[in-house]
Design an enzyme around this catalytic site. Structure first.
Site, PDB file in Angstrom:
ATOM      1  N   CYS A   1     -15.763 -53.473 -57.435  1.00 12.28           N
ATOM      2  CA  CYS A   1     -14.615 -52.972 -58.541  1.00 12.28           C
ATOM      3  C   CYS A   1     -15.496 -51.353 -58.640  1.00 12.28           C
ATOM      4  O   CYS A   1     -16.501 -51.079 -59.335  1.00 12.28           O
ATOM      5  CB  CYS A   1     -14.825 -53.330 -59.907  1.00 12.28           C
ATOM      6  SG  CYS A   1     -13.898 -52.466 -61.317  1.00 12.28           S
ATOM      7  N   LEU A   2     -14.851 -50.409 -57.690  1.00 13.41           N
ATOM      8  CA  LEU A   2     -15.229 -48.993 -57.899  1.00 13.41           C
ATOM      9  C   LEU A   2     -13.860 -48.442 -57.608  1.00 13.41           C
ATOM     10  O   LEU A   2     -13.234 -48.538 -56.631  1.00 13.41           O
ATOM     11  CB  LEU A   2     -16.343 -48.768 -56.528  1.00 13.41           C
ATOM     12  CG  LEU A   2     -16.859 -47.255 -56.710  1.00 13.41           C
ATOM     13  CD1 LEU A   2     -17.466 -46.864 -57.788  1.00 13.41           C
ATOM     14  CD2 LEU A   2     -17.712 -47.034 -55.261  1.00 13.41           C
TER      15      LEU A   2
END
Length: 185
Positions: free
Chosen positions: A116-117
């Protein structure tokens, strides 16, 4: 990394600006992605964080590389985390695909390697997702920052890890250290 760049320069010198036939153009055509990657890889290697190392298993395939992040501070200090990056043909209109190969206890990385970026998202509501102006250097610096200032317990992908941190920070630290000993050396 300059193997592909050297080849492109040599081919341009042999052919001249418009001297080649249509048949040889189709066999020698270089994609926009590969032209971008030649410049971006050189820039990336010149501006790599000291905690990161890039490896190109095949120097003629700049669209596939591995990144090792070795954090020097925080919960993950002492670990060695491997990422696999594949740059799709539609790059730079779409972001590279990145997966964490090292099993990790992290609120923003699942144990199966999903990350999750925001800048890896093709579309994001907050405007921090992928844009054609972003580069591989942005990806590497972003992944590196997931171990320090971008470590986010408030909007986790691995909810169990984030809740664990909220319940018991010391036990969270112990579990991270255990994962490092078992998977990240």
């Amino acid at each position: 990394m300059l193997t592909l760049a050297s080849k492109l320069k040599r081919d341009d010198g042999v052919r001249g600006p418009r001297a080649s036939s249509p048949a040889s153009d189709s066999t020698r055509r270089v994609s926009v992605r590969d032209k971008l990657l030649i410049k971006e890889v050189a820039d990336l290697e010149a501006n790599l964080p000291c905690t990161c190392k890039v490896n190109f298993p095949d120097p003629n395939k700049l669209h596939y590389f591995q990144l090792t992040v070795t954090p020097d501070e925080g919960y993950y200090q002492g670990g060695k985390f491997q990422f696999e990056t594949e740059v799709p043909d539609a790059y730079n209109m779409v972001p590279p695909k990145v997966k964490c190969l090292t099993r990790i206890w992290h609120p923003n990385i699942t144990e199966t390697g999903e990350i999750c970026l925001s800048l890896l998202r093709e579309h994001s509501i907050d405007g921090t997702g992928w844009a054609p102006t972003r580069t591989l250097k942005d990806i590497v610096w972003g992944l590196n920052s997931l171990f320090t200032d971008l470590l986010n317990f408030d909007d986790p992908l691995n909810i169990e890890a984030a809740e664990h941190h909220l319940r018991d920070k010391e036990d969270f630290r112990n579990k991270v250290e255990d994962y490092i000993k078992r998977y990240a050396r």
